[in-house]
Design a protein around this motif. Structure first.
Motif, PDB file in Angstrom:
ATOM      1  N   VAL A  58     -22.707 -31.061 -18.876  1.00  0.00           N
ATOM      2  CA  VAL A  58     -21.638 -32.060 -18.917  1.00  0.00           C
ATOM      3  C   VAL A  58     -22.212 -33.452 -19.164  1.00  0.00           C
ATOM      4  CG1 VAL A  58     -19.778 -33.146 -17.599  1.00  0.00           C
ATOM      5  CG2 VAL A  58     -20.112 -30.662 -17.492  1.00  0.00           C
ATOM      6  N   ALA A  59     -23.367 -33.733 -18.576  1.00  0.00           N
ATOM      7  CA  ALA A  59     -23.986 -35.036 -18.806  1.00  0.00           C
ATOM      8  C   ALA A  59     -24.336 -35.217 -20.285  1.00  0.00           C
ATOM      9  CB  ALA A  59     -25.237 -35.185 -17.943  1.00  0.00           C
ATOM     10  N   TYR A  60     -24.753 -34.139 -20.949  1.00  0.00           N
ATOM     11  CA  TYR A  60     -25.039 -34.209 -22.378  1.00  0.00           C
ATOM     12  C   TYR A  60     -23.760 -34.499 -23.160  1.00  0.00           C
ATOM     13  CZ  TYR A  60     -26.472 -32.787 -27.063  1.00  0.00           C
ATOM     14  OH  TYR A  60     -26.718 -32.759 -28.410  1.00  0.00           O
ATOM     15  N   VAL A  61     -22.667 -33.812 -22.793  1.00  0.00           N
ATOM     16  CA  VAL A  61     -21.377 -34.046 -23.455  1.00  0.00           C
ATOM     17  C   VAL A  61     -20.933 -35.497 -23.246  1.00  0.00           C
ATOM     18  CG1 VAL A  61     -18.922 -33.445 -23.405  1.00  0.00           C
ATOM     19  CG2 VAL A  61     -20.651 -31.634 -23.317  1.00  0.00           C
ATOM     20  N   ALA A  62     -21.191 -36.022 -22.053  1.00  0.00           N
ATOM     21  CA  ALA A  62     -20.731 -37.373 -21.717  1.00  0.00           C
ATOM     22  C   ALA A  62     -21.452 -38.463 -22.510  1.00  0.00           C
ATOM     23  CB  ALA A  62     -20.908 -37.619 -20.217  1.00  0.00           C
ATOM     24  N   ARG A  63     -22.549 -38.126 -23.162  1.00  0.00           N
ATOM     25  CA  ARG A  63     -23.224 -39.132 -24.006  1.00  0.00           C
ATOM     26  C   ARG A  63     -22.307 -39.591 -25.132  1.00  0.00           C
ATOM     27  NH1 ARG A  63     -29.140 -36.180 -24.857  1.00  0.00           N
ATOM     28  NH2 ARG A  63     -29.644 -35.940 -22.630  1.00  0.00           N
ATOM     29  N   GLY A  64     -21.472 -38.648 -25.628  1.00  0.00           N
ATOM     30  CA  GLY A  64     -20.597 -38.998 -26.741  1.00  0.00           C
ATOM     31  C   GLY A  64     -19.141 -39.181 -26.349  1.00  0.00           C
ATOM     32  N   TRP A  65     -18.754 -38.663 -25.201  1.00  0.00           N
ATOM     33  CA  TRP A  65     -17.375 -38.747 -24.750  1.00  0.00           C
ATOM     34  C   TRP A  65     -17.313 -39.358 -23.356  1.00  0.00           C
ATOM     35  CZ3 TRP A  65     -15.690 -33.071 -26.109  1.00  0.00           C
ATOM     36  CH2 TRP A  65     -15.226 -33.030 -27.434  1.00  0.00           C
ATOM     37  N   LYS A  66     -16.527 -40.394 -23.197  1.00  0.00           N
ATOM     38  CA  LYS A  66     -16.310 -40.941 -21.855  1.00  0.00           C
ATOM     39  C   LYS A  66     -15.355 -40.006 -21.108  1.00  0.00           C
ATOM     40  CE  LYS A  66     -14.402 -44.905 -19.361  1.00  0.00           C
ATOM     41  NZ  LYS A  66     -15.402 -44.782 -18.282  1.00  0.00           N
ATOM     42  N   ILE A  67     -15.749 -39.584 -19.923  1.00  0.00           N
ATOM     43  CA  ILE A  67     -14.941 -38.664 -19.118  1.00  0.00           C
ATOM     44  C   ILE A  67     -14.371 -39.423 -17.929  1.00  0.00           C
ATOM     45  CG2 ILE A  67     -14.998 -36.577 -17.694  1.00  0.00           C
ATOM     46  CD1 ILE A  67     -17.277 -35.582 -19.540  1.00  0.00           C
ATOM     47  N   ASP A  68     -13.047 -39.457 -17.822  1.00  0.00           N
ATOM     48  CA  ASP A  68     -12.389 -40.217 -16.761  1.00  0.00           C
ATOM     49  C   ASP A  68     -12.084 -39.393 -15.519  1.00  0.00           C
ATOM     50  OD1 ASP A  68     -11.830 -42.904 -18.156  1.00  0.00           O
ATOM     51  OD2 ASP A  68     -11.071 -41.437 -19.602  1.00  0.00           O
ATOM     52  N   ARG A  69     -11.809 -38.112 -15.697  1.00  0.00           N
ATOM     53  CA  ARG A  69     -11.546 -37.221 -14.561  1.00  0.00           C
ATOM     54  C   ARG A  69     -12.094 -35.840 -14.885  1.00  0.00           C
ATOM     55  NH1 ARG A  69     -10.260 -41.355 -12.579  1.00  0.00           N
ATOM     56  NH2 ARG A  69      -8.498 -41.842 -11.173  1.00  0.00           N
ATOM     57  N   ILE A  70     -12.504 -35.117 -13.831  1.00  0.00           N
ATOM     58  CA  ILE A  70     -12.971 -33.737 -13.975  1.00  0.00           C
ATOM     59  C   ILE A  70     -12.157 -32.886 -13.015  1.00  0.00           C
ATOM     60  CG2 ILE A  70     -14.958 -32.188 -13.972  1.00  0.00           C
ATOM     61  CD1 ILE A  70     -16.778 -34.639 -14.101  1.00  0.00           C
ATOM     62  N   VAL A  71     -11.583 -31.812 -13.524  1.00  0.00           N
ATOM     63  CA  VAL A  71     -10.690 -30.968 -12.726  1.00  0.00           C
ATOM     64  C   VAL A  71     -11.149 -29.518 -12.797  1.00  0.00           C
ATOM     65  CG1 VAL A  71      -8.323 -30.111 -12.492  1.00  0.00           C
ATOM     66  CG2 VAL A  71      -8.730 -32.506 -13.079  1.00  0.00           C
ATOM     67  N   ALA A  72     -11.221 -28.862 -11.636  1.00  0.00           N
ATOM     68  CA  ALA A  72     -11.494 -27.426 -11.571  1.00  0.00           C
ATOM     69  C   ALA A  72     -10.158 -26.695 -11.571  1.00  0.00           C
ATOM     70  CB  ALA A  72     -12.283 -27.089 -10.314  1.00  0.00           C
ATOM     71  N   LEU A  73      -9.923 -25.899 -12.596  1.00  0.00           N
ATOM     72  CA  LEU A  73      -8.666 -25.161 -12.684  1.00  0.00           C
ATOM     73  C   LEU A  73      -8.682 -23.904 -11.826  1.00  0.00           C
ATOM     74  CD1 LEU A  73      -7.964 -25.442 -16.511  1.00  0.00           C
ATOM     75  CD2 LEU A  73      -7.017 -26.837 -14.668  1.00  0.00           C
TER      76      LEU A  73
END
Length: 397
Positions: free
Chosen positions: A65-80
């Motif tokens: 997820v940290a790798y993904v966050a380099r290109g995308w700002k993540i505001d919330r994370i939800v476990a479905l």
């Protein structure tokens, strides 16, 4: 620029949550396991479906997820799904994203932690003991009459629960568990009717709840086989009023700020309600559908609305609700696609389409009508459809 919500799930669920977030203008990204890449996800509204290998450790998911966050700002994370909650809690803490951290998450995942916490805030809990110190276990069994139940601390439903009848039975079972035994707790078996309270919480206030009662206890259905039923009980009845008040006090005190919960209580033969467990998720086994048919509220969608409103600093308000009653009947079926057309009551509002399962949802303005239909249908389902399978070692959905 729209807010981005990362949804994580290792099971196929939560489509209504994701659709609601998208309808409110959010970008939604899904991270799931590789085997579910082709599942029925709402691809028309998803920004991306990312996949990962099964059984990744928490550190591996954090790195992903940290790798993904380099290109995308993540505001919330939800476990479905419930089984992703601890991973998501660790991700939130690592990335400093708002939401439940690991300590609060334990109150809704670890059955030992939730019992200590429920007891601390004044709820009645069956006498229990951690499986840690053997002298403590001997003292417990000498002072608390059996039978007892040995429960995994972090499983869902009735998976892994064992009924223990005497001390020798416990010691043999602990030998079998070996180094895994500390992940269990021992609890007095309390016979009685099992209820569940499904609730919506916004800013530490329970703003909606509905009280339902199972037919047979879920543990009995899973371990002995049988037909599963649940129904919403009379809202003005004593049981509903007492559990609504108890749940409204308990859930915020255990640290829930916002979201949905599925809590279970047992009405003991002494006339008192005992807290059993609570999960910070939408109830399974079509419970969300039962609630929606009775009230008009989709718990997944309301959970999404709460998350987005909180992110934007806006107040959450409940939509208009109906006051009908509903219930479900469900069982494992001998045939792959069982035919339920012989059941033709006008109160039937939903026929479940699930491989090797037979199920119906009924709705009425009268709770007694729902109860009577389920009592009749559960007997007929057992005669016509019922199959029995071994208890799973792990969840399958």
């Amino acid at each position: 620029m729209s807010e981005r919500i990362l949804c994580i799930s290792t099971y196929e669920k939560g489509q209504a949550f994701m659709r609601q977030c998208a309808s409110m203008g959010c970008s939604v990204v899904l991270l799931t396991v590789e085997k579910l890449k082709g599942a029925d996800w709402p691809r028309d509204i998803l920004e991306e479906v990312l996949t990962m290998p099964p059984n990744l450790g928490v550190d591996d998911v954090i790195r992903t997820v940290a790798y993904v966050a380099r290109g995308w700002k993540i505001d919330r994370i939800v476990a479905l799904d419930e089984f992703d909650m601890e991973t998501v809690a660790a991700l939130r803490e690592h990335m400093r994203v708002p939401g439940m951290g690991r300590t609060t998450t334990a109150h809704f995942r670890d059955k030992l932690a939730m019992r200590f916490e429920a007891q601390r805030v004044g709820a009645l809990v069956p006498e229990f003991a951690p499986v840690l110190n053997y002298d403590d276990l001997r003292t417990y069994m000498a002072n608390v009459s059996g039978p007892w139940v040995l429960k995994p601390r972090a499983e869902a439903s009735a998976i892994g629960i064992r009924k223990i009848h005497d001390p020798e039975h416990l010691w043999r079972t602990l030998d079998e568990l070996g180094d895994r035994q500390s992940y269990y707790l021992l609890e007095r078996f309390v016979p009685g009717h099992i209820y569940h309270v499904d609730a919506i919480i916004s800013e530490r206030q329970v703003v909606f709840s509905t009280v339902s009662r199972y037919g047979k206890p879920p543990m009995q259905v899973m371990h002995e086989g049988g037909v599963f039923t649940t129904r919403i009980v009379e809202r003005s009845g004593d049981d509903s009023r007492e559990l609504t008040a108890l749940n409204a006090r308990l859930i915020p005190a255990m640290g829930m700020v916002r979201g949905v919960t599925h809590a279970e209580y047992i009405h003991g033969k002494d006339g008192r309600f005992y807290f059993l467990e609570v999960a910070a998720r939408v109830g399974g086994a079509f419970i969300a559908d039962v609630v929606e048919f009775a009230t008009g509220l989709n718990l997944w969608a309301e959970w999404a609305r709460i998350e987005v409103c909180s992110m934007r600093g806006e107040p959450y308000t409940l939509p208009f609700m109906k006051q009908d009653y509903a219930g479900s009947v469900l069982c494992l079926a001998k045939t792959a696609e069982p035919d339920t057309s012989m059941f033709d009551a006008p109160e039937i509002v939903y026929r479940m389409k699930k491989h090797h399962h037979a199920g119906l949802i009924v709705r009425s303005t009268e709770p007694d009508r729902v109860r009577a239909l389920l009592e009749d249908y559960s007997v007929r389902f057992a005669e016509k459809y019922l199959a029995v399978a071994p208890v799973p070692d792990k969840p399958t959905a």
